[in-house]
Design a protein around this motif. Structure first.
Motif, short mmCIF file in Angstrom:
data_model
loop_
_atom_site.label_atom_id
_atom_site.label_comp_id
_atom_site.label_asym_id
_atom_site.label_seq_id
_atom_site.Cartn_x
_atom_site.Cartn_y
_atom_site.Cartn_z
N MET A 1 12.39 -12.07 30.16
CA MET A 1 11.24 -12.29 31.02
C MET A 1 10.10 -13.01 30.30
O MET A 1 9.50 -13.88 30.89
CB MET A 1 10.79 -10.95 31.59
N PRO A 2 9.76 -12.68 29.05
CA PRO A 2 8.68 -13.40 28.37
C PRO A 2 8.98 -14.89 28.21
O PRO A 2 8.07 -15.71 28.22
CB PRO A 2 8.57 -12.72 27.01
N VAL A 3 10.24 -15.26 28.06
CA VAL A 3 10.59 -16.67 27.89
C VAL A 3 10.31 -17.43 29.19
O VAL A 3 9.76 -18.53 29.16
CB VAL A 3 12.07 -16.82 27.47
N PHE A 5 8.16 -16.58 31.48
CA PHE A 5 6.71 -16.62 31.62
C PHE A 5 6.11 -17.70 30.73
O PHE A 5 5.21 -18.43 31.14
CB PHE A 5 6.11 -15.24 31.28
N LEU A 6 6.62 -17.84 29.50
CA LEU A 6 6.15 -18.87 28.58
C LEU A 6 6.42 -20.26 29.14
O LEU A 6 5.57 -21.15 29.05
CB LEU A 6 6.83 -18.71 27.22
N ARG A 46 -5.60 -15.86 19.14
CA ARG A 46 -5.40 -14.45 18.78
C ARG A 46 -5.82 -14.18 17.35
O ARG A 46 -6.33 -13.10 17.05
CB ARG A 46 -3.96 -14.05 19.02
N THR A 52 -6.69 -10.52 23.67
CA THR A 52 -5.42 -10.54 24.37
C THR A 52 -5.68 -10.70 25.85
O THR A 52 -6.79 -10.55 26.33
CB THR A 52 -4.62 -9.25 24.13
N ILE A 54 -3.93 -12.54 29.73
CA ILE A 54 -3.34 -13.75 30.31
C ILE A 54 -4.36 -14.89 30.36
O ILE A 54 -4.05 -16.02 30.04
CB ILE A 54 -2.80 -13.45 31.71
N GLY A 57 -4.83 -16.36 26.94
CA GLY A 57 -3.58 -17.03 26.56
C GLY A 57 -3.45 -18.38 27.24
O GLY A 57 -2.99 -19.35 26.64
#
Length: 78
Positions: A1-3, A5-6, A46, A52, A54, A57
């Motif tokens: 899932m993080p991939v 989102f990235l 960061r 931190t 969204i 980021g």
């Protein structure tokens, strides 16, 4: 899932960064700029700000993509 989102955040950041810096690229290059920019900008923000979230980021992703475009224009594209 993080991939995934990235990739999504990177695509959006790359799109905005290329438009802000008036660079016309294809979709693959735009997404790559955004993803690498997200990595660079995310690490820088960061590290410096220790923030931190969204929103930060995403801002970091745009700034990193813009930095990558500037480096490309300055040192590679001539």
């Amino acid at each position: 899932m993080p991939v995934i989102f990235l990739i999504i955040v990177g695509a959006a950041a790359g799109f905005l960064a290329t438009r802000m810096m008036h660079v016309r690229t294809d979709v693959v290059t735009t997404v790559a700029i955004g993803i690498f920019g997200a990595l660079i900008g995310g690490m820088i923000l960061r590290f410096i700000l220790m923030l931190t979230g969204i929103a930060f980021g995403f801002v970091g992703a745009i700034l990193g993509a813009m930095l990558l475009i500037w480096l490309y224009r300055t040192y590679i594209q001539k």
